[in-house]
Design an enzyme around this catalytic site. Structure first.
Site, PDB file in Angstrom:
ATOM      1  N   LEU A  44       0.814  -1.201   0.000  1.00 36.78           N
ATOM      2  CA  LEU A  44       0.000   0.000   0.000  1.00 36.78           C
ATOM      3  C   LEU A  44       0.858   1.265   0.000  1.00 36.78           C
ATOM      4  CD1 LEU A  44      -2.333  -1.534   2.673  1.00 36.78           C
ATOM      5  CD2 LEU A  44      -2.970  -1.169   0.274  1.00 36.78           C
ATOM      6  N   PRO A  45       0.320   2.389  -0.449  1.00 41.47           N
ATOM      7  CA  PRO A  45       1.135   3.592  -0.636  1.00 41.47           C
ATOM      8  C   PRO A  45       1.583   4.296   0.635  1.00 41.47           C
ATOM      9  CG  PRO A  45      -0.867   3.678  -1.987  1.00 41.47           C
ATOM     10  CD  PRO A  45      -1.027   2.549  -1.016  1.00 41.47           C
TER      11      PRO A  45
ATOM     12  N   LYS B  99       7.507  11.477   0.053  1.00 47.66           N
ATOM     13  CA  LYS B  99       6.846  10.769   1.155  1.00 47.66           C
ATOM     14  C   LYS B  99       7.848  10.016   2.010  1.00 47.66           C
ATOM     15  CE  LYS B  99       5.324   6.721   0.820  1.00 47.66           C
ATOM     16  NZ  LYS B  99       5.658   5.324   1.218  1.00 47.66           N
TER      17      LYS B  99
ATOM     18  N   ASN C 271      -3.149   4.267   4.579  1.00 55.80           N
ATOM     19  CA  ASN C 271      -3.722   3.175   3.796  1.00 55.80           C
ATOM     20  C   ASN C 271      -3.509   1.838   4.493  1.00 55.80           C
ATOM     21  OD1 ASN C 271      -2.466   4.940   0.991  1.00 55.80           O
ATOM     22  ND2 ASN C 271      -4.623   4.805   1.540  1.00 55.80           N
TER      23      ASN C 271
ATOM     24  N   LYS D  42      14.715   0.450   5.021  1.00 54.76           N
ATOM     25  CA  LYS D  42      14.211   1.042   3.778  1.00 54.76           C
ATOM     26  C   LYS D  42      14.297   2.565   3.806  1.00 54.76           C
ATOM     27  CE  LYS D  42      12.086   1.726  -0.129  1.00 54.76           C
ATOM     28  NZ  LYS D  42      10.715   1.284  -0.407  1.00 54.76           N
TER      29      LYS D  42
ATOM     30  N   THR E 250       5.954   0.787   2.346  1.00 52.37           N
ATOM     31  CA  THR E 250       6.937   1.620   3.028  1.00 52.37           C
ATOM     32  C   THR E 250       6.171   2.629   3.859  1.00 52.37           C
ATOM     33  OG1 THR E 250       8.571   1.364   1.259  1.00 52.37           O
ATOM     34  CG2 THR E 250       8.860   3.233   2.746  1.00 52.37           C
TER      35      THR E 250
END
EC number: 1.1.1.31
Length: 336
Positions: A103-104, A284, A108, A209, A134
């Site tokens: 998911l973004p 983001k 979400n 990440k 992420t």
């Protein structure tokens, strides 16, 4: 708890929409009791630009899928291929005890797990839930607590490699969670990635990440600045790139993903910065890095500058372009 979790996710999502153990690489031969389930259905929530090719690689390895995406059209090709498509994440959890989410944003992910029709509404005890999104590491930790209350297991497993590596199954997964469950997660993740690395407790996958993308952003901006300066000083861009790549300035952004059009074939800069890893996503992720730096009192001077630059790019029409378009942005913006 739910309210604070939602607020934590909302903070990082707002930016998105407006602009233990040393690491050990998993053995492909590793198995555990859960792995014996083998080709039982796997749930997959989120089949967008990244989730789509990831889910297809599971299909190629013989796994039946239970698919959900908030955009029903994204599920059509899976439905046409004979896979089950359901109407909510809760329905996925009802039909599968191994679920992957892609998911973004944090918000979400929170909605997919803890929402009114979320996975936790119907999750079965003993289920393995792997989040490849992420998101904020703190959100991952809070989701893991909620999942544990339901008798299930949560692992964070964000990916590196992007849409370019996803179709070929060459992604890198950075996995955080209970080490005893790593082999079970690796069985599935190994179908979608060539590297599956155990990082430690829940949240350490996200931490790895975020650190990677922080460095990536800084190195891309540095490459773009160096290339722009050299060109304005009269150097041929291909010659300059050649010199950089045989010298101490060499990095992935210069030798593999060069941001200057005409230097490297087959990268976004050769195609008007279309596709791959978007500027909005980079902004983001840098926001997540900024939040983590603030909460841990870690100075990220260059990281903060990178966050500002990519946020500015989003506001000036670069949001849908690849993050390497920072070169074009610097060429056009001369008044910093």
């Amino acid at each position: 708890m739910a309210a604070s979790l939602w607020l934590r996710g909302a903070a990082s999502s707002l930016r998105y929409w407006s602009r233990r153990q040393p690491p050990a690489v998993a053995s492909l031969a590793a198995v555990c009791s859960r792995s014996m389930a083998s080709k039982t259905p796997v749930g997959f929530t989120g089949v967008g630009n990244m989730g789509n090719p990831m889910a297809k690689n599971l299909m190629k390895h013989g796994y039946p899928l239970i698919i959900y995406d908030v955009f029903h059209d994204a599920c059509k090709e899976f439905l046409d291929a004979g896979e089950q498509v359901v109407s909510s994440p809760a329905d996925v959890a009802e039909k599968a005890d191994r679920i992957i989410t892609m998911l973004p944003t944090s918000i979400n992910a929170i909605e997919a797990y803890s929402g009114a029709n979320g996975i936790l509404k119907k999750v079965k005890k003993g289920s393995l839930l792997i989040d490849a999104s992420t998101i904020d590491p703190m959100v991952s930790k809070e989701l893991a607590k909620e999942v544990e209350k339901m008798g299930a297991v949560f692992m964070d497993a964000p990916v590196s490699g992007g849409v370019g590596a996803a179709p070929s199954g060459n992604l890198t997964f950075m996995v955080g969670g209970v080490e005893e469950e790593f082999a079970a997660a690796q069985e599935l993740l190994g179908c979608m990635g060539s590297n599956v690395v155990y990082c430690g407790a829940v949240g350490t996958g996200q931490a790895a990440k975020i650190c990677n993308n922080l460095l990536l952003a800084i190195s891309m901006i540095g490459t773009a600045e160096a290339m722009n300066l050299g060109i304005r000083l009269g150097l041929d861009p291909k010659l300059l790139a050649k010199i950089l790549n045989m010298s101490s300035g060499r990095c992935w952004s210069s030798d593999t993903y060069n941001p200057v059009p005409g230097v490297v074939d087959g990268v976004p800069s050769a195609n008007n910065y279309q596709g791959r890893f978007g500027t909005t996503l980079m902004a983001k992720d840098l926001g997540l890095a900024q939040d983590s730096a603030t909460s841990t009192k870690s100075p990220i001077l260059l990281g903060s500058q990178a966050h500002q630059i990519y946020s500015m790019m989003c506001a000036k029409g670069y949001s849908k372009k690849d993050f390497s378009s920072v070169f074009q942005f610097l060429r056009e913006e001369e008044t910093f």
